[in-house]
Write a protein that holds these residues in place. Structure first.
Motif, mmCIF file in Angstrom:
data_model
loop_
_atom_site.group_PDB
_atom_site.id
_atom_site.type_symbol
_atom_site.label_atom_id
_atom_site.label_comp_id
_atom_site.label_asym_id
_atom_site.label_seq_id
_atom_site.Cartn_x
_atom_site.Cartn_y
_atom_site.Cartn_z
ATOM 1 N N PRO A 33 0.821 -1.211 0.000
ATOM 2 C CA PRO A 33 0.000 0.000 0.000
ATOM 3 C C PRO A 33 0.854 1.260 0.000
ATOM 4 C CG PRO A 33 0.132 -0.876 2.218
ATOM 5 C CD PRO A 33 0.901 -1.828 1.338
ATOM 6 N N THR A 34 0.336 2.313 -0.633
ATOM 7 C CA THR A 34 1.006 3.614 -0.601
ATOM 8 C C THR A 34 -0.013 4.651 -0.123
ATOM 9 O OG1 THR A 34 0.440 4.436 -2.813
ATOM 10 C CG2 THR A 34 2.275 2.860 -2.662
ATOM 11 N N PRO A 96 1.398 12.828 -2.721
ATOM 12 C CA PRO A 96 0.872 12.048 -3.849
ATOM 13 C C PRO A 96 1.269 12.600 -5.219
ATOM 14 C CG PRO A 96 -0.848 13.460 -2.989
ATOM 15 C CD PRO A 96 0.352 13.687 -2.121
ATOM 16 N N TYR A 97 2.549 12.831 -5.404
ATOM 17 C CA TYR A 97 3.060 13.360 -6.670
ATOM 18 C C TYR A 97 4.191 12.481 -7.196
ATOM 19 C CZ TYR A 97 0.686 17.701 -5.308
ATOM 20 O OH TYR A 97 -0.253 18.634 -4.932
ATOM 21 N N THR A 98 4.249 12.352 -8.520
ATOM 22 C CA THR A 98 5.392 11.747 -9.189
ATOM 23 C C THR A 98 5.979 12.800 -10.111
ATOM 24 O OG1 THR A 98 4.426 9.532 -9.148
ATOM 25 C CG2 THR A 98 6.180 9.931 -10.754
ATOM 26 N N PHE A 99 7.282 13.025 -9.996
ATOM 27 C CA PHE A 99 7.946 14.023 -10.823
ATOM 28 C C PHE A 99 8.809 13.335 -11.873
ATOM 29 C CE2 PHE A 99 6.956 16.210 -6.888
ATOM 30 C CZ PHE A 99 6.436 17.407 -7.349
ATOM 31 N N ILE A 100 8.595 13.686 -13.139
ATOM 32 C CA ILE A 100 9.370 13.120 -14.237
ATOM 33 C C ILE A 100 10.589 14.015 -14.476
ATOM 34 C CG2 ILE A 100 9.348 12.317 -16.621
ATOM 35 C CD1 ILE A 100 7.393 10.866 -14.737
ATOM 36 N N LEU A 101 11.776 13.406 -14.412
ATOM 37 C CA LEU A 101 13.030 14.146 -14.528
ATOM 38 C C LEU A 101 13.965 13.436 -15.492
ATOM 39 C CD1 LEU A 101 13.450 14.646 -10.690
ATOM 40 C CD2 LEU A 101 12.926 16.483 -12.297
ATOM 41 N N ASN A 102 14.956 14.151 -15.969
ATOM 42 C CA ASN A 102 15.999 13.524 -16.767
ATOM 43 C C ASN A 102 16.831 12.626 -15.856
ATOM 44 O OD1 ASN A 102 15.620 14.782 -19.429
ATOM 45 N ND2 ASN A 102 16.096 16.686 -18.354
ATOM 46 N N ASP A 149 -6.892 -5.192 -17.497
ATOM 47 C CA ASP A 149 -8.303 -5.222 -17.901
ATOM 48 C C ASP A 149 -9.222 -4.503 -16.922
ATOM 49 O OD1 ASP A 149 -7.725 -6.736 -20.196
ATOM 50 O OD2 ASP A 149 -7.744 -8.597 -19.029
ATOM 51 N N ASP A 150 -8.647 -3.886 -15.901
ATOM 52 C CA ASP A 150 -9.452 -3.215 -14.876
ATOM 53 C C ASP A 150 -9.510 -1.711 -15.117
ATOM 54 O OD1 ASP A 150 -9.786 -5.655 -13.732
ATOM 55 O OD2 ASP A 150 -8.408 -5.321 -12.063
ATOM 56 N N GLU A 151 -10.642 -1.115 -14.777
ATOM 57 C CA GLU A 151 -10.793 0.334 -14.935
ATOM 58 C C GLU A 151 -9.998 1.096 -13.882
ATOM 59 O OE1 GLU A 151 -14.343 3.740 -15.187
ATOM 60 O OE2 GLU A 151 -14.838 1.622 -14.854
ATOM 61 N N PHE A 152 -9.938 0.533 -12.673
ATOM 62 C CA PHE A 152 -9.263 1.209 -11.569
ATOM 63 C C PHE A 152 -8.195 0.295 -10.961
ATOM 64 C CE2 PHE A 152 -13.601 3.003 -11.600
ATOM 65 C CZ PHE A 152 -13.282 4.350 -11.816
ATOM 66 N N PRO A 153 -7.226 0.885 -10.264
ATOM 67 C CA PRO A 153 -6.234 0.067 -9.552
ATOM 68 C C PRO A 153 -6.903 -0.753 -8.450
ATOM 69 C CG PRO A 153 -5.527 2.366 -9.708
ATOM 70 C CD PRO A 153 -6.960 2.328 -10.137
ATOM 71 N N LEU A 154 -6.248 -1.834 -8.046
ATOM 72 C CA LEU A 154 -6.749 -2.642 -6.937
ATOM 73 C C LEU A 154 -6.675 -1.834 -5.647
ATOM 74 C CD1 LEU A 154 -5.060 -6.081 -7.739
ATOM 75 C CD2 LEU A 154 -7.431 -5.405 -8.168
ATOM 76 N N THR A 155 -7.745 -1.858 -4.875
ATOM 77 C CA THR A 155 -7.790 -1.055 -3.651
ATOM 78 C C THR A 155 -8.102 -1.878 -2.401
ATOM 79 O OG1 THR A 155 -8.817 0.902 -2.635
ATOM 80 C CG2 THR A 155 -10.222 -0.471 -4.013
ATOM 81 N N GLY A 177 -6.641 0.709 0.147
ATOM 82 C CA GLY A 177 -5.925 1.774 -0.527
ATOM 83 C C GLY A 177 -6.896 2.689 -1.249
ATOM 84 N N GLY A 178 -6.361 3.692 -1.915
ATOM 85 C CA GLY A 178 -7.190 4.610 -2.683
ATOM 86 C C GLY A 178 -7.310 4.151 -4.123
ATOM 87 N N VAL A 179 -8.149 4.834 -4.900
ATOM 88 C CA VAL A 179 -8.304 4.514 -6.317
ATOM 89 C C VAL A 179 -7.650 5.571 -7.201
ATOM 90 C CG1 VAL A 179 -10.410 3.184 -6.016
ATOM 91 C CG2 VAL A 179 -10.575 5.638 -6.399
#
Length: 207
Positions: A33-34, A96-102, A149-155, A177-179
């Motif tokens: 879980p996160t 709850p952020y992901t930062f894309i970096l070089n 095949d799922d619309e949402f992540p497993l929670t 967890g959250g969706v």
């Protein structure tokens, strides 16, 4: 056979955290879980575990992988970041952020976009994640526990156990967890933050 550990989401038991990290260190693939959704994780350099994750999620070569980090101390090792961008990242981590970096040469090529050479960096605000990272002593390669095949992540942790039985080495049951996935912000071009995906992290404080 998939092992299941029931770890308290607010006060993770150190013995169980050590047990989970041992699975990661031995090349295993785990579900955990996160502060947003459940996720899949493995050691950065484990090719076999990464291949299993890719097959499980049916990911293509363009998928942007992310490194889960305990704090920003590992940032300079794995990513190139300018001072204004660092201040933005620091202001929004952990969260709850992901930062894309070089990415730097320390990031295995398999984890980066082949052309852009980018990597995601995420510092979670969740006691189980923080305990795993502290015990492991280095980032964990991570991806949302979202089956193809799922619309949402497993929670639901019961669903996580049922659907991933035999496909991962360990499931950490830390409650529901959250969706909503993380908000993804790209800082690659040097032109300020660009929203790649709006998710759990608010955008009003980004700009």
């Amino acid at each position: 056979m998939t092992e299941v550990l029931y770890i308290h989401p607010e006060s993770p038991q150190p013995r169980l955290i050590r047990q989970a990290v041992e699975v990661i260190r031995k090349g295993g693939l785990i579900a955990y879980p996160t502060d947003t959704t459940y996720a899949l994780g493995c050691c950065i350099g484990e090719k076999n575990a990464l291949d299993r994750l890719i097959r499980l999620r049916r990911l293509d070569k363009k998928h942007q992988f992310t490194l889960l980090c305990e704090d920003l101390s590992a940032l300079a090792t794995y990513a190139k970041v300018e001072n204004p961008d660092y201040r933005l990242i620091k202001a929004h981590t952990p969260g709850p952020y992901t930062f894309i970096l070089n990415g730097t040469t320390e990031v295995p090529r398999r984890l980066m976009d082949a052309k852009k050479r980018t990597i995601g960096i995420r510092v979670p605000n969740h006691p189980i994640c923080q305990a795993l990272l502290a015990e492991h002593g280095q980032p964990i390669m991570t991806s949302t526990c979202h089956l193809p095949d799922d619309e949402f992540p497993l929670t639901d942790p019961q669903d996580v156990r049922d659907f991933l039985q035999g496909q991962v080495d360990l499931v950490i049951d830390g409650g529901f967890g959250g969706v909503q996935e993380t908000t993804v912000i790209s800082l690659v071009d040097g032109d300020g933050p660009q929203v790649i995906r709006e998710g759990a992290g608010p955008l009003d404080s980004i700009y």
